[in-house]
Design an enzyme around this catalytic site. Structure first.
Site: not given
Ligand code: GAL
Length: 413
Positions: A69, A147, A183-185, A205
């Site tokens: 990640d 992301d 791209e979450w929400g 998250d």
């Molecule tokens: C967030 C993502 C997480 C992780 C994090 C890393 O936006 O939802 O799963 O990847 O960034 O900075």
């Protein structure tokens, strides 16, 4: 977005029959560094985790992506505009890690962002999509988690356009690379992400908690929230009430990495977590440190019956059954299966505060309405590892404990 650009993009989306799909007939399985290690990723961690996936037997069960990640990069691109691996963390570069991971029969994932910066203020890929995708291909990377942190700086450029650009770049990279959107929400991505990605995060998250959300978390799929929501297990499951019907092979809604083995949940709670991620067809990406994991958590991650539900040939998620559930007390979900002898899965989960008895009228479960639908089926109680007799009109469950889930697979005799 200007109307003309929007129309162009809509046409592009409609004219793109299948950029996605082939790599994700089943929800992907593997491991990701973020939940436990945050930015502290390095070659040693990735290699030892890959080896441990093999040694524990997890790899053989299907956990084959080893995903790095955020935090692998440097803060500056090089003079040719290339992203660079942090030389202290990855002294031999990413290609050497990919070679090692491949030598174990596993696949390597990497992370970038559809904005100018990512969440850690490392360079995002916006404007560099082709360059970055071809670099990942040269490194023999197999998976990209993409992301949206930098998306906040992009103002009028829609998420659809930014994420689509990387999709094309990956397709042109000369290597088959799994495309996992993060791209979450926002912008209800279950309505569009299936056009050009293999999976898409459906929420902010997760954090390591069974019930407690961080402040500000919204509990349904359709309320907007931010990337760092701190969503609990139960809330993530709640959000899927609206989304499980969207699940389909080639485009999986991703409930975020598993928190099993991160040390905050009881055995029943971890069983609930794993059962729902599998039955709702989320990717199964382990977020724990598998070099330091309890036997009980490892056994949960290795439960073959639950993994079979996730990897079932039909690829349809279980749906929430509100008429049979009791809000705040227990939830019942059910869905069809089609691998081997399995035909249906039913989950009965107690999220209230006292043990319960549940009578489940099978005629109320979609696909089991008629007596003929139930003929010749027997029940397997997965977590109890017990096969019981043939089906009647109802299933009677006695004393389902607080936080416990009963996973019942109905099989052909
Ligand atoms: C967030 C993502 C997480 C992780 C994090 C890393 O936006 O939802 O799963 O990847 O960034 O900075």
């Amino acid at each position: 977005m200007e109307l003309k650009v929007f129309k162009f993009l809509s046409l592009l989306l409609l004219a793109t029959p299948s950029l996605a799909g082939r790599l994700a007939k089943k929800p992907q399985m593997g491991w990701n560094s973020w939940n436990t290690f945050k930015y502290a990723v390095d070659e040693k961690l990735i290699k030892s985790t890959a080896m441990r996936l093999v040694d524990t037997g997890l790899a053989r069960l299907g956990y084959d992506y080893v995903n790095i990640d955020d935090g692998w990069q440097t803060y500056q691109r090089d003079s040719n505009g290339h992203q660079q691996a942090n030389a202290t963390k990855f002294p031999n570069g990413i290609k050497a890690v990919a070679d090692y991971v491949h030598s174990l029969g596993l696949k390597l994932g990497i992370y970038s962002d559809a904005g100018i910066y990512d969440c850690g203020f490392y360079p995002g890929s916006h404007g560099y999509e082709e360059l970055d995708a071809s670099l990942y291909a040269q490194w023999d990377v197999d998976y990209l988690k993409y992301d949206n942190c930098g998306g906040f700086q992009m103002n009028t450029l829609s998420a659809q356009e930014r994420f689509l650009r990387m999709s094309y770049a990956l397709k042109n990279s000369g290597r088959e690379i799994f495309y996992s959107l993060c791209e979450w929400g926002h912008q209800f991505r279950w309505l569009w992400a299936d056009q050009f990605s293999e999976s898409y995060r459906m929420s902010g998250d997760i954090h390591s908690a069974y019930r407690a959300d961080k402040s500000g978390v919204c509990t349904t799929a359709y309320c907007l929230n931010t990337g760092y929501a701190g969503v609990s297990d139960l809330t993530m499951i709640r959000k899927m009430r609206e989304l499980s019907p969207f699940q389909k092979p080639g485009a999986w809604a991703d409930m975020d990495m598993l928190e099993i083995g991160t040390g905050t949940m009881t055995e029943y709670q971890e069983q609930t977590h794993f059962s729902f991620w599998a039955a709702l067809k989320s990717p199964l990406i382990i977020g724990a440190d598998i070099n330091n994991i309890s036997d009980s958590s490892l056994a949960i991650l290795k439960n073959k019956d639950i993994i079979s539900i996730s990897q079932d040939d039909l690829g349809r998620a279980a749906n929430y059954l509100p008429e049979l559930s009791e809000e705040g007390e227990y939830q019942i979900w059910a869905g069809p299966l089609s691998s081997g002898r399995s035909r249906h899965v039913i989950l009965v989960q107690n999220y209230g505060s006292k043990a319960i008895n549940v009578t489940l009228p099978l005629a109320s479960v979609s696909g089991l309405e008629k007596r003929a639908d139930r003929t010749g089926l027997v029940i397997r109680d997965v977590w109890a590892s017990v096969d019981s007799g043939k089906l009647g009109e109802t299933i009677e469950l006695k004393n389902v404990e607080v936080d416990q889930v009963k996973v019942l697979v109905l099989k052909k005799r």
